[in-house]
Each structure stands twice: as structure tokens, then as C-alpha cells.
Design an enzyme around this catalytic site. Structure first.
Site, PDB file in Angstrom:
ATOM      1  CG  ASP A 133       0.863   9.553   6.201  1.00  0.00           C
ATOM      2  OD1 ASP A 133       0.117  10.300   6.846  1.00  0.00           O
ATOM      3  OD2 ASP A 133       0.882   9.504   4.963  1.00  0.00           O
TER       4      ASP A 133
ATOM      5  CG  HIS B  89       7.328  12.776   0.399  1.00  0.00           C
ATOM      6  ND1 HIS B  89       7.320  13.747  -0.567  1.00  0.00           N
ATOM      7  CD2 HIS B  89       6.126  12.837   1.015  1.00  0.00           C
ATOM      8  CE1 HIS B  89       6.166  14.382  -0.515  1.00  0.00           C
ATOM      9  NE2 HIS B  89       5.415  13.841   0.426  1.00  0.00           N
TER      10      HIS B  89
HETATM   11  N1  CMC Z   1       9.906   0.931   1.448  1.00  0.00           N
HETATM   12  C1  CMC Z   1      10.783   0.251   0.674  1.00  0.00           C
HETATM   13  N2  CMC Z   1      11.239   0.694  -0.520  1.00  0.00           N
HETATM   14  C2  CMC Z   1      10.784   1.884  -0.944  1.00  0.00           C
HETATM   15  C3  CMC Z   1       9.857   2.652  -0.187  1.00  0.00           C
HETATM   16  C4  CMC Z   1       9.432   2.135   1.043  1.00  0.00           C
HETATM   17  N3  CMC Z   1       8.567   2.839   1.810  1.00  0.00           N
HETATM   18  N4  CMC Z   1       9.571   3.793  -0.851  1.00  0.00           N
HETATM   19  C5  CMC Z   1      10.270   3.751  -1.990  1.00  0.00           C
HETATM   20  N5  CMC Z   1      11.013   2.596  -2.049  1.00  0.00           N
HETATM   21  C6  CMC Z   1      11.952   2.221  -3.122  1.00  0.00           C
HETATM   22  C7  CMC Z   1      11.232   1.757  -4.361  1.00  0.00           C
HETATM   23  O1  CMC Z   1      11.066   0.358  -4.376  1.00  0.00           O
HETATM   24  C8  CMC Z   1      12.135   2.247  -5.462  1.00  0.00           C
HETATM   25  O2  CMC Z   1      13.235   1.339  -5.571  1.00  0.00           O
HETATM   26  P1  CMC Z   1      13.978   1.151  -7.011  1.00  0.00           P
HETATM   27  O3  CMC Z   1      14.571   2.483  -7.350  1.00  0.00           O
HETATM   28  O4  CMC Z   1      15.010   0.090  -6.732  1.00  0.00           O
HETATM   29  O5  CMC Z   1      12.919   0.719  -7.983  1.00  0.00           O
HETATM   30  C9  CMC Z   1      12.717   3.562  -4.905  1.00  0.00           C
HETATM   31  O6  CMC Z   1      12.643   3.423  -3.467  1.00  0.00           O
HETATM   32  C10 CMC Z   1      11.954   4.789  -5.341  1.00  0.00           C
HETATM   33  O7  CMC Z   1      10.552   4.583  -5.058  1.00  0.00           O
HETATM   34  P2  CMC Z   1       9.374   5.087  -5.976  1.00  0.00           P
HETATM   35  O8  CMC Z   1       8.144   4.321  -5.630  1.00  0.00           O
HETATM   36  O9  CMC Z   1       9.832   5.088  -7.404  1.00  0.00           O
HETATM   37  O10 CMC Z   1       9.266   6.584  -5.486  1.00  0.00           O
HETATM   38  P3  CMC Z   1       8.015   7.514  -5.661  1.00  0.00           P
HETATM   39  O11 CMC Z   1       8.518   8.902  -5.526  1.00  0.00           O
HETATM   40  O12 CMC Z   1       7.258   7.153  -6.875  1.00  0.00           O
HETATM   41  O13 CMC Z   1       7.083   7.122  -4.403  1.00  0.00           O
HETATM   42  C11 CMC Z   1       6.106   7.003  -2.275  1.00  0.00           C
HETATM   43  C12 CMC Z   1       6.985   7.827  -3.224  1.00  0.00           C
HETATM   44  C13 CMC Z   1       5.731   7.871  -1.059  1.00  0.00           C
HETATM   45  C14 CMC Z   1       4.824   6.573  -2.988  1.00  0.00           C
HETATM   46  C15 CMC Z   1       6.917   5.754  -1.806  1.00  0.00           C
HETATM   47  O14 CMC Z   1       8.092   6.159  -1.123  1.00  0.00           O
HETATM   48  C16 CMC Z   1       6.082   4.812  -0.941  1.00  0.00           C
HETATM   49  O15 CMC Z   1       5.386   3.949  -1.487  1.00  0.00           O
HETATM   50  N6  CMC Z   1       6.156   4.958   0.428  1.00  0.00           N
HETATM   51  C17 CMC Z   1       5.312   4.177   1.312  1.00  0.00           C
HETATM   52  C18 CMC Z   1       3.896   4.770   1.336  1.00  0.00           C
HETATM   53  C19 CMC Z   1       3.831   6.063   2.140  1.00  0.00           C
HETATM   54  O16 CMC Z   1       4.356   6.156   3.233  1.00  0.00           O
HETATM   55  N7  CMC Z   1       3.122   7.063   1.573  1.00  0.00           N
HETATM   56  C20 CMC Z   1       2.887   8.348   2.248  1.00  0.00           C
HETATM   57  C21 CMC Z   1       3.546   9.491   1.553  1.00  0.00           C
HETATM   58  S1  CMC Z   1       3.584  10.970   2.580  1.00  0.00           S
HETATM   59  C22 CMC Z   1       1.917  11.438   2.730  1.00  0.00           C
HETATM   60  C23 CMC Z   1       1.433  12.072   1.501  1.00  0.00           C
HETATM   61  O17 CMC Z   1       1.841  13.209   1.226  1.00  0.00           O
HETATM   62  O18 CMC Z   1       0.613  11.445   0.794  1.00  0.00           O
END
Ligand code: CMC
Length: 430
Positions: free
Chosen positions: A365, A308
Site C-alpha cells: 500500500d 506486515h
Molecule cells: N509504524 C510504526 N510502528 C509499527 C508499524 C508502523 N507501520 N507497524 C508495526 N509497528 C510496530 C508496533 O508498534 C509493534 O511494536 P512493539 O513490538 O514495540 O509493540 C511492532 O511494530 C509489531 O507490530 P504489530 O502491530 O504487533 O504487528 P502486526 O503483525 O500485528 O501488524 C500491520 C501488521 C500491517 C497491521 C502493522 O504493521 C501496521 O499497522 N502497519 C500500518 C498499516 C498498514 O500499512 N497496513 C497494510 C498492510 S499490507 C496490505 C494488506 O495486506 O492488508
């Protein structure tokens, strides 16, 4: 106070402190005084507004609507009570609740002409596309919303209509997708019960509502009701800032929620679990293999339902949903192989260095999809349920922004394209 020194210029930025102690600097005068703007991809470090609606502490796993902890609201309130709280700022008295409930319930029908719209969509149309476009279309049935000088009564009526009719549209889009006759709302039922009735009732027989399922849905809707400046709520504010009407702003919110990195994740979780199951079932070897894939950036796959932007310890909504899900699974005697895979994946990930170091925990989720599935809600409808839950939050944010007469949202950019060049006639181009 903070001081920024840029070459020969020095400016002082006012410090802003929120009621829960978060701190910010107001950079509103930066460009005028220095010629600089700030660059912040994904707005990871930018507060776009002050707001009195929802407080979230991602480090501590805290979520409160108007000061009330989410745990208490999920346990003790009804969805419409929480909607009132978010939109109007206080918990309703019994008279206020009765009036609000009556006003919303009074608007559950949609214009009969809208029923014909459903015939125009292909049967396989994704219900999020249907919901978003039909919410936008509501504005054409209530053209008074286009009048910028509406009074509070007009605005309240739009709020009641939007809350009530979006549930009917959502249920009918499902009925349409399976070729069943639509079920007209039953206004003797509460919001959650009515939604289940419109989705699963049939004109040919009595529909028995299961109290535990109704209560679990009520909880799910409350848990999704607001989440401060997330992607879809920010979208609603951006659209609303141009003084577009509430239906237009809410419709944009639905579309923003659709994406798999936001509300679409609940559907993506189930699809991911199904793919793992089809690949080799719930064996430790298979689950381990998939976990490795999620850690490998080259695979392009993520463990959906984990991570998240704001929660870095745990997502309090996930904790409540997991408990509600366990109750429903037990009550309905659910035997779902995807649940076994989800539990294993969660356990392995929570003990894995990659997920620990990056502070990736199950989000709202991860279990909501399994719970919806146990209730018999089809996968493509999961994000629609999220949208219905989030509706009060979108409305509250739209209302706060318009009442404060916030300026139109119009960010800057740093242009990195070509410098000025002369036009070349087509026959001269290589
Ligand atoms: N599985 C594997 N690696 C992950 C995941 C995951 N679910 N989420 C983040 N990472 C890694 C990512 O690759 C990155 O690695 P590095 O620092 O080496 O580049 C690091 O963790 C940080 O990720 P980010 O994408 O820069 O973080 P963010 O804050 O931009 O994204 C997120 C948050 C929710 C989009 C992301 O965690 C994600 O894609 N999760 C899966 C999709 C998901 O479950 N979304 C629902 C969110 S909750 C409902 C809502 O409020 O919408």
C-alpha cells in the site's frame, strides 16, 4: 509427531507438512482428549486451513499464485487470466481464456433497478460502503444463489457475474459521488480499460485510454489478486462456512478490507503524506519530526504503508509497484510533492534502528496510493480498487472451502467474565 503431556494425560499430535515445507500440528482432538483449547490472539500462530491457492514466504519475500511467481504474472499475464488461474487452478488455454473472458464480459451490465440504488446514497457516501452493500444486494437479483444444490454451471455464472458487476458498481459509485452520469460498460475493452473508461469517460466526448495507465492498472489488480489467509479472505471463508451465498461472503470481504490496518491503508498513506505536507512540506526537518512521531507509541500514529504481519524482509508486491509507479510517474510527467515526502520517509525509515529492529518495510500500500493518485483515481476509491483486485482471491478461497465441504467456523473462547450471580430487581440496584 509431537507429544503433549498435561497432568496425567499424554496425547500425540499428527504433524502436517505443506508442499513448501511449512510445518504444523493438528490440534483438532486436543479439547476432546485433554479439556484444553489453544489461545492465539490475532491467529498469529494458527493455520486455519490447508490451501492449494497461494504460497507466501514472509521471510524470503516470496509470493506465488498456484505455483507461479507474482513477478512473472504481473509482467506477462492479464488480470482475467490470473483470475482464472486462481479460481480454477491452472492457467487457461487460449480457448478457455476466450470463453472465460466472454462469460465475464457478458455480465458487465447491472440490473437497471440497481441504478436507482445509487440515488439513495448520500453523495459523500464512502464508495467501500456502497460497493459492499451493493455486492450483497446482487443476491436479491439472482435468488437462485440461495439454493444450496447449485450445479457447477450455476456457480460459474455467479463467479462471472460477481467479477463483472463489481467493477461496474465500483465505477458507478464514483460517478455518483461526483454527480456525473454513469457510463455503461464497453465490452470491446479489456477489464482494466473498461474500468478506467467507466470511471473517467463522459458521454459528451471520446475517452482516450493511455496504454501505460491501463497496463499499470492491470499490474496493480494482479498484485492484489490474492494473499492467502489475510483478514478479508479469512472473513470470506468464515461467512462462506455457514453456507451463505457467494455475494454475501464477498460483501463481507469488502467490509473487512475497508479497515486502515488492511486494504484501507492505501487511502491512509495518502492522507498521512498530505498531513505531513500540510504541516511543513518535504523538508528534512519536517519528515524527521514525523518519523519520530511514528516511532512513539504514545502518539497513536503509525507509518502507514509500512510493516506486515507476514513479510519481514520485503513485500515483493511493493517492489513491483514501485517500478510500475516510477514508469507511470515518468510517462505522465508527475510532479507530486507527496511523492517526494514518500521517498524521503522510506529512505529514513529503512535506515532507522526502530524500523530495522522491528523488520518494518514498505508494503503493497505504500506506493499503490501514489500510483492510483497519478492515474487520477480519487483517494476514497483506492481501497475499492484493492477490493476489485482481491475479488478472484476471495472467490478462489470460497470455492476451495465449499468444494472441500469444510465445517462451519466456530472458534472457542476463554470466558473471563463474572461467575454466576442472582438477578437483582431494578429498584434494589445501587
Ligand atoms: N509504524 C510504526 N510502528 C509499527 C508499524 C508502523 N507501520 N507497524 C508495526 N509497528 C510496530 C508496533 O508498534 C509493534 O511494536 P512493539 O513490538 O514495540 O509493540 C511492532 O511494530 C509489531 O507490530 P504489530 O502491530 O504487533 O504487528 P502486526 O503483525 O500485528 O501488524 C500491520 C501488521 C500491517 C497491521 C502493522 O504493521 C501496521 O499497522 N502497519 C500500518 C498499516 C498498514 O500499512 N497496513 C497494510 C498492510 S499490507 C496490505 C494488506 O495486506 O492488508
Amino acid at each position: 509427531m509431537a507429544e503433549i503431556k498435561l497432568n496425567s494425560t499424554s496425547i500425540t499430535l499428527e504433524e502436517i507438512t505443506g508442499t513448501e515445507g511449512e510445518k504444523a500440528f493438528d490440534i483438532g482432538s486436543l479439547r476432546n482428549e485433554t479439556g484444553y483449547v489453544t489461545l492465539d490472539y490475532g491467529l498469529k500462530n494458527t493455520a486455519v486451513t490447508k490451501s492449494e491457492i497461494t504460497f507466501l514466504d514472509g521471510e524470503e519475500g516470496v509470493l506465488r499464485y498456484r505455483g507461479y511467481p507474482i513477478e512473472q504474472l504481473a509482467e506477462r499475464a492479464s488480470f482475467l487470466e490470473v483470475a482464472y488461474l486462481l479460481i480454477y487452478g491452472e492457467l487457461p488455454t487460449s480457448n478457455q481464456y476466450e470463453d472465460f473472458d466472454h462469460a465475464v464480459t457478458n455480465h458487465t451490465l447491472i440490473h437497471e433497478d440497481m441504478k436507482k440504488f445509487f440515488e439513495g446514497y448520500p453523495q459523500r457516501a464512502h464508495p467501500m460502503g456502497v460497493l459492499g452493500s451493493m455486492i450483497g444486494a446482487l443476491s436479491s437479483f439472482y435468488p437462485d444463489v440461495l439454493n444450496p444444490d447449485q450445479n457447477q454451471n450455476d456457480i460459474d455464472r455467479t463467479i462471472h457475474r460477481l467479477l463483472a458487476k463489481s467493477a461496474t458498481i465500483a465505477a458507478w459509485s464514483y460517478k455518483n459521488s461526483i454527480g456525473h452520469p454513469v457510463m455503461y460498460p464497453q465490452n470491446r475493452l479489456n477489464y482494466s480499460a473498461n474500468l478506467l473508461y467507466m470511471m473517467f469517460g463522459m458521454p459528451t466526448e471520446e475517452y482516450d485510454l493511455n496504454d501505460k495507465t491501463v497496463s499499470a492498472l492491470n499490474k496493480l489488480l494482479i498484485l492484489h489478486a490474492d494473499h492467502e489467509q489475510n483478514c478479508s479472505t479469512s472473513t470470506v471463508r468464515v461467512v462462506g462456512s455457514s453456507q451463505a451465498n457467494l455475494y454475501a461472503a464477498a460483501s463481507a470481504g469488502v467490509m473487512a478490507l475497508w479497515g486502515p490496518l488492511h486494504g484501507g491503508a492505501n487511502q491512509a498513506v495518502i492522507e498521512m503524506l498530505q498531513e505531513i505536507y500540510d504541516d511543513g512540506g518535504a523538508s528534512k526537518q519536517n519528515v524527521d519530526k514525523w518519523l519520530d512521531r511514528f516511532k512513539d507509541k504514545e502518539s497513536g500514529q503509525r507509518l502507514m504503508g509500512f510493516g506486515h504481519r507476514v513479510y519481514k524482509n520485503f513485500d515483493p508486491r511493493a517492489t513491483i509497484i514501485k517500478k510500475a509507479a516510477d514508469d507511470v510517474f515518468e510517462d505522465l510527467k508527475v510532479n507530486d510533492p507527496l511523492l517526494d515526502i514518500a521517498k524521503q520517509l522510506e529512505e529514513f525509515a529503512l535506515n532507522d534502528d526502530y524500523f530495522i529492529e522491528k523488520k518494518l518495510y514498505p508494503n503493497v500500500d505504500y506506493y499503490s496510493g501514489l500510483l492510483y493518485r497519478a492515474m487520477g483515481i480519487p483517494t476514497e476509491m483506492f481501497t475499492v480498487m484493492f477490493a476489485l483486485g482481491r475479488m478472484p482471491g476471495w472467490i478462489a478461497n470460497w470455492k476451495e472451502m465449499t468444494e472441500e465441504k469444510q465445517p462451519i467456523t466456530r472458534p472457542r473462547q476463554i470466558y473471563t467474565g463474572k461467575n454466576k450471580r442472582e438477578f437483582i430487581d431494578m429498584d434494589q440496584r445501587s
